[in-house]
Design an enzyme around this catalytic site. Structure first.
Site, PDB file in Angstrom:
ATOM      1  CE1 TYR A   1      -2.806  -3.302   0.880  1.00  0.00           C
ATOM      2  CE2 TYR A   1      -2.059  -3.061   3.139  1.00  0.00           C
ATOM      3  CZ  TYR A   1      -2.710  -3.791   2.164  1.00  0.00           C
ATOM      4  OH  TYR A   1      -3.254  -5.010   2.475  1.00  0.00           O
ATOM      5  CG  HIS A   2       3.920   1.839   1.346  1.00  0.00           C
ATOM      6  ND1 HIS A   2       4.852   1.049   1.997  1.00  0.00           N
ATOM      7  CD2 HIS A   2       2.947   2.082   2.262  1.00  0.00           C
ATOM      8  CE1 HIS A   2       4.462   0.811   3.239  1.00  0.00           C
ATOM      9  NE2 HIS A   2       3.307   1.426   3.428  1.00  0.00           N
TER      10      HIS A   2
END
Length: 535
Positions: free
Chosen positions: A471-472
């Site tokens: 999730y980056h």
């Protein structure tokens, strides 16, 4: 409607921009958010992130998918992103991590003058309200409450001990003078007051106390369709709310804070981006800007999970669910206990080889079984650990799936397209496996999910079968001066006027850590450089 500034996207950066620009009572600000108000119990209670992250149902979550990934055996990756005020800070694990100081020095070396570590540190400190107090590296008075975990599980301490047996020393602060080490994460969580124990999302931190300012208008459930232009000057935003198409005009600037997927998508829908991409979808070109949507970087993540012999970890058994229910009641009274957990309680930053200059791998240790973003449910008590390569060589892109604003963007992270990422991930996976098999975790360790024969071929196959994002995503409107740069060092879009991008998409390279705190820092710094009185 007409305002001085119109901000699109109420995520981490958008909340900061709205709060800071509206500090001047003479400056009118409109914040446009496609999701809700971000005050739901499911957001405020940290443990309930499990109900949102899977995207089943799409609760405060865009729940995007990637295009099929050749490096992942043709699988489509899953990309959860927050759809609510607070954005992804409303659905994340609350981990407060800045990355390595040298990451920002690298930005400056790449042409982003003023973004070196010493220049960005004051804005990290400005944002931060750390329960430990202020020092040379930390702030205590900022709106973003940062705290130690109230009651981490015993297994998380055992994980840190296991890391120590593998030459990863214990650290008390991943954001201290030296990032390297193993320890417990600090979290963006209220540590005192009426909201003790609740998630401190960017919306709770920056907007809760200022949302009633007379010069701040917040539009929720309002989806931006395109930026409006007069020739090459941005003049406002067309949006849809409650079935009606309306316009929010900007006297001074339009600011896009839609994140690494939303901001490049809206730029392209508005006619700013690679000419070939725009022409393919019949979109009139306002400005040919080839870097829009390029340079996508993300942390690919590989997970190992085990069933647990002990029951003091998260479990979806009848007894485990009863304990969670009781913990929820305790949390409502005290703000502490199991319901306040970030799940990813422990972690480590370490080197794949002693010869490298800084940590290139990260671990997230989770006090429950996590499989496919909680989309595959296991009805047992257990624990998991994630490993990711901090500075991936693979780079992908974001494009358009159609010319309709309501269509999802075309996301291609190009995972493992550079073989160096696979080699590093395999190295990290083997170290992680050794840590999880170490004696300190023996009281909990039972059967492993997805076992293999230990060969290099089996490990590679398992990575390609199961790895996915942690999730980056960043970089798709990168800051800089080269031909592929989209914005300058103040977030202003090259080639047009009155338009900025302020969010994780402006990062030229992915930092070595989680990206929420750096995104908030970026917004603090750019907001500080805008002087409404002089505009």
């Amino acid at each position: 409607m007409e305002f001085d500034y119109v901000i699109v996207g109420g995520g981490s950066a958008g909340c900061v921009m709205a709060a800071r620009l509206s500090e001047d009572p003479k400056t009118s600000v409109c914040l446009i958010e496609a999701g809700g108000a971000g005050e739901d119990l499911v957001i405020r209670a940290p443990a309930l992130v499990a109900a949102m992250i899977s995207g089943r149902p799409k609760l405060n979550n865009w729940a995007f998918e990637t295009v099929p990934q050749p490096g992942l055996n043709g699988r489509k990756g899953f990309q959860p992103r927050g759809k609510t005020l607070g954005g992804s800070s409303a659905i994340n694990a609350m981990l407060y991590v800045r990355g390595h100081a040298s990451d920002y020095d690298e930005w400056a070396e790449l042409g982003c003058e003023g973004w070196d570590w010493q220049s960005v540190l004051p804005y990290f400190r400005k944002a931060e309200g750390n329960a430990r107090g202020a020092d040379d590296l930390h702030g205590a008075d900022g709106p973003l409450q940062v705290s130690d975990q109230s009651e981490p599980r015993a297994i998380s301490h055992a994980f840190v001990e296991a890391c120590g047996q593998h030459q990863i020393r214990e650290t008390q602060d991943f954001n201290g003078p030296d990032q390297e080490g193993a320890g417990l994460y600090q979290v963006t969580q209220f540590y005192d007051g009426d909201h003790k124990g609740e998630r401190c999302s960017a919306a709770a931190a920056y907007l809760r106390d200022v949302k009633l300012r007379s010069n701040l208008t917040i539009l929720t459930s309002a989806e931006a369709q395109k930026v409006l232009f007069d020739k090459k000057r941005a003049t406002g935003v067309q949006l849809r709310q409650k079935g009606k198409v309306i316009e929010a005009r900007a006297r001074r600037e339009v600011i896009l804070s839609g994140g690494a997927f939303g901001s490049p998508q809206l730029l392209m829908l508005s006619g700013v981006g690679p000419e070939a991409e725009l022409s393919q979808h019949g979109i009139p070109v306002v400005h040919d800007l080839p870097g829009v949507g390029q340079n996508l970087q993300d942390h690919l993540d590989y997970v190992l999970s085990y069933k647990s012999k002990r029951k003091d970890v998260i479990g979806l058994t009848p007894g485990g669910l009863w304990n969670l229910a009781k913990a929820g009641l305790d949390w409502r009274r005290t703000g502490t206990g199991l319901f306040s957990t970030p799940f990813a309680e422990g972690g480590a930053f370490f080197k794949s080889d002693p010869s490298v200059s800084k940590p290139d791998l990260q671990l997230h240790f989770v006090v429950g079984i996590v499989d496919d973003h909680m989309r595959k449910i296991h009805l047992q008590h257990g624990f998991s650990c994630h490993v990711c390569v901090l500075r991936p060589f693979s780079k992908g892109s974001v494009g358009l799936s159609s010319d309709e604003a309501g269509s999802p963007p075309r996301i291609d992270p190009a995972y493992l397209s550079d073989d160096r990422d696979l080699d590093l991930l395999k190295s990290g996976a083997r170290i992680m496996e050794s840590i999880l098999e170490a004696p300190p975790l023996a009281p909990w360790r039972a059967k492993r999910l997805y076992p293999n024969d230990g060969s290099d071929q089996a490990l590679e196959a398992d990575i390609r079968n199961r790895a996915d994002t942690i999730y980056h995503p960043v970089g798709t409107c990168k800051m800089g001066t080269d031909d592929m740069a989209v914005v300058d060092t103040e977030g202003r879009v090259h080639g047009v006027e009155g338009l900025r991008v302020v969010d994780a998409s402006v990062m030229p390279t992915l930092v070595g850590g989680n990206t929420n705190a750096p995104t908030i820092m970026i917004a603090e710094k750019i907001a500080d450089g805008i002087n409404p009185a002089a505009a």
